[in-house]
Design a protein around this motif. Sequence first.
Motif, PDB file in Angstrom:
ATOM      1  N   SER A 123      46.814  -2.198  81.213  1.00 34.74           N
ATOM      2  CA  SER A 123      45.749  -3.122  80.839  1.00 34.74           C
ATOM      3  C   SER A 123      44.820  -2.467  79.820  1.00 34.74           C
ATOM      4  O   SER A 123      44.818  -1.251  79.650  1.00 34.74           O
ATOM      5  N   LYS A 125      41.626  -2.221  79.992  1.00 34.57           N
ATOM      6  CA  LYS A 125      40.615  -1.397  80.675  1.00 34.57           C
ATOM      7  C   LYS A 125      41.154  -0.001  80.953  1.00 34.57           C
ATOM      8  O   LYS A 125      40.451   0.994  80.744  1.00 34.57           O
ATOM      9  N   GLU A 126      42.409   0.070  81.419  1.00 33.42           N
ATOM     10  CA  GLU A 126      43.014   1.376  81.692  1.00 33.42           C
ATOM     11  C   GLU A 126      43.127   2.192  80.412  1.00 33.42           C
ATOM     12  O   GLU A 126      42.841   3.389  80.389  1.00 33.42           O
ATOM     13  N   TYR A 128      41.294   1.919  77.751  1.00 34.97           N
ATOM     14  CA  TYR A 128      39.943   2.321  77.352  1.00 34.97           C
ATOM     15  C   TYR A 128      39.480   3.515  78.175  1.00 34.97           C
ATOM     16  O   TYR A 128      38.915   4.471  77.645  1.00 34.97           O
ATOM     17  N   ASP A 129      39.720   3.447  79.494  1.00 30.28           N
ATOM     18  CA  ASP A 129      39.294   4.541  80.373  1.00 30.28           C
ATOM     19  C   ASP A 129      39.983   5.850  80.003  1.00 30.28           C
ATOM     20  O   ASP A 129      39.349   6.906  79.947  1.00 30.28           O
ATOM     21  N   LYS A 130      41.290   5.780  79.737  1.00 28.09           N
ATOM     22  CA  LYS A 130      42.028   6.994  79.361  1.00 28.09           C
ATOM     23  C   LYS A 130      41.485   7.585  78.068  1.00 28.09           C
ATOM     24  O   LYS A 130      41.269   8.795  77.962  1.00 28.09           O
ATOM     25  N   LYS A 131      41.261   6.714  77.100  1.00 28.95           N
ATOM     26  CA  LYS A 131      40.745   7.179  75.808  1.00 28.95           C
ATOM     27  C   LYS A 131      39.356   7.788  75.975  1.00 28.95           C
ATOM     28  O   LYS A 131      39.047   8.836  75.412  1.00 28.95           O
ATOM     29  N   HIS A 132      38.531   7.123  76.778  1.00 26.51           N
ATOM     30  CA  HIS A 132      37.169   7.605  77.003  1.00 26.51           C
ATOM     31  C   HIS A 132      37.189   8.964  77.716  1.00 26.51           C
ATOM     32  O   HIS A 132      36.416   9.871  77.356  1.00 26.51           O
ATOM     33  N   GLU A 133      38.044   9.114  78.717  1.00 28.76           N
ATOM     34  CA  GLU A 133      38.156  10.387  79.431  1.00 28.76           C
ATOM     35  C   GLU A 133      38.619  11.502  78.497  1.00 28.76           C
ATOM     36  O   GLU A 133      38.108  12.622  78.549  1.00 28.76           O
ATOM     37  N   LYS A 134      39.576  11.177  77.647  1.00 25.97           N
ATOM     38  CA  LYS A 134      40.089  12.174  76.700  1.00 25.97           C
ATOM     39  C   LYS A 134      38.983  12.633  75.751  1.00 25.97           C
ATOM     40  O   LYS A 134      38.809  13.828  75.515  1.00 25.97           O
ATOM     41  N   GLU A 136      35.761  12.501  76.278  1.00 27.00           N
ATOM     42  CA  GLU A 136      34.771  13.236  77.062  1.00 27.00           C
ATOM     43  C   GLU A 136      35.232  14.667  77.319  1.00 27.00           C
ATOM     44  O   GLU A 136      34.459  15.622  77.206  1.00 27.00           O
ATOM     45  N   LYS A 137      36.526  14.810  77.630  1.00 28.66           N
ATOM     46  CA  LYS A 137      37.082  16.136  77.879  1.00 28.66           C
ATOM     47  C   LYS A 137      37.007  17.000  76.614  1.00 28.66           C
ATOM     48  O   LYS A 137      36.624  18.181  76.668  1.00 28.66           O
TER      49      LYS A 137
END
Length: 195
Positions: A123, A125-126, A128-134, A136-137
């Motif tokens: 999805s 959202k998933e 987006y979350d993965k990209k955002h986490e990457k 941030e890391k």
Amino acid sequence: MKHQKPRDEENRGKNNGSNSIKMNNNNNMKKKKKRLGGGGLSLEAFANAKTKGDFYNPSLIKKQKEFYKNAKHVKKYKKLLKQQSQQHDISSAIRSVEDENETEDGSRMGMIKQNKKNPGIPSLKEMYDKKHEKKEKERIEMQEVLQAKKEERDKAEARRKAAREKMFKKTRAGQPVMKYRIEHLLETIQNSAKN
């Protein structure tokens, strides 16, 4: 050589007078045309010459760039819509085939499967979350690297400051203390011998 006749006079003597006058008139007309620069512009050509868009217009260039940029975005959007509709058609076709194959007892299982999302398609959202986490890391790693560099710089500056203080120490009489200078020379010689 004293007196030369012009060419027209020479021709006048050889030809009759009317021919020489015609030739003079033709030569004069040719000269006039050359002087005027040939035939003039037609009225239509003159009117259109002013309206040509061959000049540099930054606002027009900016509008064209914006138009092409918007067209590119619209094309991408339509392409994504088409892909999503194709995926939806495929998934609905698979569901309908599964529904036909199931028995009455299995109909409950079909309902459960329809309620769950297709695990093969992530999805938005998933994603987006993965990209955002990457991101941030990566940001945290960059901060750690910068912090380590800053600490190393501070340590090196403190060492230099301590060495400078030792090198500038003086006795009561104002003479430099040689003990620290000799130690410094000895350390540099040892370091150069190691390398």
